[in-house]
Design a protein around this motif. Structure first.
Motif, PDB file in Angstrom:
ATOM      1  N   ASN A   9       0.809  -1.199   0.085  1.00 32.92           N
ATOM      2  CA  ASN A   9       0.140   0.186   0.135  1.00 32.92           C
ATOM      3  C   ASN A   9       0.914   1.315  -0.203  1.00 32.92           C
ATOM      4  OD1 ASN A   9      -1.786   1.905   0.393  1.00 32.92           O
ATOM      5  ND2 ASN A   9      -2.160   1.625   2.648  1.00 32.92           N
ATOM      6  N   GLN A  50       0.579   4.499   2.161  1.00 30.21           N
ATOM      7  CA  GLN A  50       0.826   4.308   3.882  1.00 30.21           C
ATOM      8  C   GLN A  50       1.447   5.560   4.273  1.00 30.21           C
ATOM      9  OE1 GLN A  50      -0.245   1.760   5.489  1.00 30.21           O
ATOM     10  NE2 GLN A  50       0.461   2.738   7.243  1.00 30.21           N
ATOM     11  N   THR A  56      -3.101   2.007  -5.358  1.00 31.53           N
ATOM     12  CA  THR A  56      -2.735   2.804  -4.109  1.00 31.53           C
ATOM     13  C   THR A  56      -2.043   3.753  -4.355  1.00 31.53           C
ATOM     14  OG1 THR A  56      -0.790   1.363  -3.563  1.00 31.53           O
ATOM     15  CG2 THR A  56      -2.840   0.339  -2.688  1.00 31.53           C
ATOM     16  N   SER A  89      -1.125   6.756  11.115  1.00 35.11           N
ATOM     17  CA  SER A  89      -1.416   7.978  11.664  1.00 35.11           C
ATOM     18  C   SER A  89      -0.782   8.299  13.266  1.00 35.11           C
ATOM     19  CB  SER A  89      -2.837   8.224  11.733  1.00 35.11           C
ATOM     20  OG  SER A  89      -3.487   7.356  12.538  1.00 35.11           O
ATOM     21  N   PHE A 118      -1.280   8.198   5.252  1.00 35.49           N
ATOM     22  CA  PHE A 118      -1.752   7.953   6.358  1.00 35.49           C
ATOM     23  C   PHE A 118      -0.916   8.756   7.718  1.00 35.49           C
ATOM     24  CE2 PHE A 118      -3.537   3.910   4.908  1.00 35.49           C
ATOM     25  CZ  PHE A 118      -4.561   4.440   4.244  1.00 35.49           C
ATOM     26  N   ALA A 161      -7.989   9.477  10.108  1.00 32.87           N
ATOM     27  CA  ALA A 161      -7.028   8.445   9.121  1.00 32.87           C
ATOM     28  C   ALA A 161      -7.800   7.042   9.144  1.00 32.87           C
ATOM     29  CB  ALA A 161      -5.360   8.242   9.722  1.00 32.87           C
ATOM     30  N   SER A 168      -2.837   7.722  -3.336  1.00 32.98           N
ATOM     31  CA  SER A 168      -1.820   8.228  -2.439  1.00 32.98           C
ATOM     32  C   SER A 168      -1.488   9.790  -3.119  1.00 32.98           C
ATOM     33  CB  SER A 168      -0.300   7.844  -2.347  1.00 32.98           C
ATOM     34  OG  SER A 168       0.290   7.681  -3.544  1.00 32.98           O
ATOM     35  N   SER A 197      -4.006  -0.638   9.678  1.00 33.58           N
ATOM     36  CA  SER A 197      -2.627   0.007   9.181  1.00 33.58           C
ATOM     37  C   SER A 197      -2.536   1.692   9.125  1.00 33.58           C
ATOM     38  CB  SER A 197      -2.282  -0.594   8.005  1.00 33.58           C
ATOM     39  OG  SER A 197      -2.724   0.007   6.645  1.00 33.58           O
ATOM     40  N   ALA A 198      -3.882   1.958   8.821  1.00 36.92           N
ATOM     41  CA  ALA A 198      -4.002   3.558   8.783  1.00 36.92           C
ATOM     42  C   ALA A 198      -4.034   4.074  10.066  1.00 36.92           C
ATOM     43  CB  ALA A 198      -5.493   4.006   8.337  1.00 36.92           C
ATOM     44  N   GLY A 252      -8.843   5.088   5.665  1.00 38.08           N
ATOM     45  CA  GLY A 252      -8.124   3.418   5.545  1.00 38.08           C
ATOM     46  C   GLY A 252      -9.348   2.743   4.861  1.00 38.08           C
TER      47      GLY A 252
END
Lengths: 291, 385
Positions: A37, A40, A99, A201, A43, A72, A103, A196-197, A76
């Protein structure tokens, strides 16, 4: 002599801990979907920028951090729902490209909303650096390390002790089999993106007092985090942490002892050397392709 | 049916003719000032205040009766920070807009892209970009208003020397501004007899420069440290400097001479010095300073009109426009060769950036003294000299 070494080490570990936190986010999504991702880093940026702008509006620091992290997390989920899920059966490479697109989109949006300036965030605790054997340590570094350690512990617990965590692992191992035993894999994917977000963050918030924050801070930190994840072996949490710390320390040492000009070159050649001798990274699982 | 159409057509024709007539009356009169600026894009922090300044002063001059009895007309394009756009717009200004003089070029890249067109068309061009290459070697038709980074280096090193600091450490960004500044500093230091004992760099995206500073600090002979850089990097260097508790005098370049830098660096910036435009400290200039009135007027005019903080970049455009006006008045016409000759012979023109003394070998006309050395004091700027 020793104090210099210690100074380089402190610097390296602080930067390294940041890389490790970002690398963990990569690892999580990679585990659940085999997607890398590239949003990332964004985030991370959302975490820092949202906190800064909320505190500027007069929201108390702690509440601002919580709101930023929640924002965030929602982002996500939105990323997975709106960008990844519609491309259900696309292959992994396509998803990775999605992704990257996401971004760029998020960064553009952040630039419109928050502008292009750099912003400062105050240290969580005192501004006074800590003296240890002649070397100084920013008190915020301890926050980065502490928060990083807590997050790693929570993740380990989540993946080995909770049903949801195990469901994510199961999905990563075999999506079809997981679906057969009743795991809603789309749900699991969404969860992985959200977690993961959140992770990204939180990293963004704790490092912001050290690095400043701006709409484009996610590009280079995201890239370094990816390098850390690749060194450690994509998909291995332990590897992400070790890879991040190693990358940070190598960077600081080469800036200190060699020349600052070669700092990034050394870091990026490290990934070449590691992948040359250990193609799956330091901690990568041995995967046997079944034919 | 046919009748109504005819009637309509004749109406349209009358309106069109009237319009043409009005246009030709206007077109015969004004002095056309052409400009291409990076109003949007990555260099918008340069182009935006520059355009605002040009628009505002063209209006103001016209209200006051124009120049040599003719109104000014500003023709401007936005190159969005892209050099090839700048080249196209310069060509359009020259060929289709037929401007009398060009004041523009926010970045060195945009300026240098336009230079060949300008030289070929033989039209006076006042650039608003910083690099030495624009006016060294001298190009017949090209002038510029900002000081070069070489002057900033001279100013800083002279201040160090006056404090008895002759062995210094240098840390610079690897971006265009930092690396050019580094080269100039190394060259000037050699001429001024200052030894550079440490020479470290950092890239624009680095988030921690403690390692580089520790390495410089470990050299006990280093008496002072200079950071040449742009953007957030120098602010991080400043914070790391304070965290490491380095007590030696610390200098920054004019690249960070803005209130935004003070905000980022916070209390760590206390006591550092840098070369800057007097625009940062208009009220602390001594009354004997000829620039004081000009600087104060520009600042209050700009802030009243746009309700935004004045920036040193906008001042480059102010000086560019005023130099153009002065040259046209001196030449008494808009004849390109006469205006160019007049520009080249301008002496003692007091601007916001400095006092311009042009000559055939100097198309910038400023000296290092036009920079003021400022010190950060209680979170604000203090004029040192």
């Amino acid at each position: 002599m020793f104090s210099e070494f210690l100074q380089y080490l402190f610097t390296g570990i602080t930067i390294g801990a940041t890389y490790a936190l970002i690398a963990l986010g990569f690892t999580l999504i990679y585990n659940a979907s085999h997607v890398i991702n590239f949003a990332q880093g964004e985030f991370l940026m959302i975490g820092g920028m949202a906190t800064v702008s909320l505190t500027a509006m007069g929201v108390p620091m702690l509440l601002a951090i919580i709101l930023a992290v929640v924002l965030a997390g929602v982002l996500g989920i939105a990323l997975q729902r709106l960008a990844i899920a519609p491309a259900k059966n696309a292959d992994v490479v396509t998803l990775i490209i999605i992704t990257i697109g996401a971004s760029i989109f998020i960064r553009g949006l952040a630039q419109l909303v928050w502008g292009k300036e750099y912003h400062v965030m105050a240290n969580f605790s005192s501004d006074e650096p800590i003296q240890i054997f002649g070397a100084v340590l920013n008190s915020q570094s301890l926050w980065v390390l502490g928060v990083g350690a807590v997050l790693v512990a929570i993740l380990v617990y989540f993946f080995t002790r909770t049903l949801t965590g195990k469901a994510i692992l199961a999905t990563s191992m075999n999506k079809d089999a997981a679906r057969l035993v009743g795991i809603r894999t789309q749900m699991v994917l969404m969860l992985a993106f959200m977690v993961s977000a959140l992770l990204g963050s939180i990293a963004g918030v704790v490092v912001a007092p050290i690095t400043f924050t701006s709409y484009d801070i996610g590009i280079i930190l995201g890239l370094k985090g990816f390098v850390a994840a690749a060194i450690g072996g994509l998909g291995n949490g332990m590897g992400a942490v070790v890879g991040g710390l190693a990358l940070g320390v190598v960077e600081a040492m080469s800036a200190g002892y060699l020349s600052s000009d070669y700092k990034d070159a050394v870091a990026f050649s490290m990934i070449l050397v590691v992948l040359f001798f250990m193609p799956r990274g330091l901690f990568g699982a041995k995967v046997v392709e079944r034919v | 049916m046919l009748k109504t159409m005819m009637r309509r057509a004749s109406k349209v024709a009358t309106v069109a003719a009237a319009g043409l007539l009005a246009m030709s009356v206007q077109a015969a009169d004004p002095i056309r000032i052409g400009s291409f600026l990076s109003v949007t894009g990555p260099a918008s922090f340069l182009g935006d205040p520059e355009l605002k300044t040009l628009e505002m002063y063209v209006d103001k001059i016209n209200e006051d009766g124009g120049v040599i009895g003719r109104p000014l007309e500003l023709v401007h394009y936005d190159d969005a920070g892209n050099a090839s756009n700048a080249r196209n717009f310069a060509s359009r200004l020259i060929r289709s807009d037929r401007v009398d003089i060009i004041v523009g070029g926010s970045t060195t890249g945009a300026t240098m892209a336009a230079v060949p067109m300008v030289e070929q068309a033989k039209i006076p061009f006042i650039s608003l970009a910083g690099a030495v290459v624009i006016t060294t070697p001298v190009k017949k038709w090209v002038f510029k208003t900002p000081q070069s980074d070489r002057m900033a280096a001279e100013r800083v090193l002279a201040d160090m020397k006056s404090r008895g600091l002759t062995k210094i450490g240098l840390i610079s960004g690897t971006g265009g501004f930092g690396s050019s500044g580094r080269e100039q500093t190394l060259a000037v230091a050699k001429e001024m007899g200052i030894e550079i004992l440490a020479d470290e760099t950092y890239s624009g995206s680095d988030t921690d420069m403690t390692a580089q500073l520790t390495s410089i600090r470990s050299n006990k002979d280093v008496q002072a440290i200079l950071n040449f850089g742009f953007g957030q990097g120098p602010a991080i260097v400043t914070r790391n400097y304070a965290q490491l508790g380095i007590k030696r005098p610390f200098y920054q370049s004019h690249g960070v001479a803005s209130d935004g830098f003070l905000e980022l660096a916070g209390s760590s910036a206390e006591g550092l010095r840098l070369p800057a435009s007097p625009l940062l400290v208009p009220d602390s200039l001594p009354d004997s300073d000829p620039q004081k009135a000009v600087v104060q007027a520009y600042k209050s005019d700009y802030e009243a009109r746009w309700n935004a903080k004045v920036s040193t970049f906008g001042a480059y455009a102010y000086d560019g426009l005023m130099l153009a006006v002065a040259a046209i008045e001196k030449a008494g016409s808009t004849d390109k060769a006469a205006v160019r000759d007049a520009l080249e012979s301008i002496q003692g023109h007091v601007g916001v950036t400095g006092t311009f003394n042009m000559s055939p070998d100097d198309h910038n006309g400023l000296t290092a003294d036009s920079f003021r050395i400022l010190e950060v004091h209680n979170g604000g700027w203090k004029l040192v000299n």
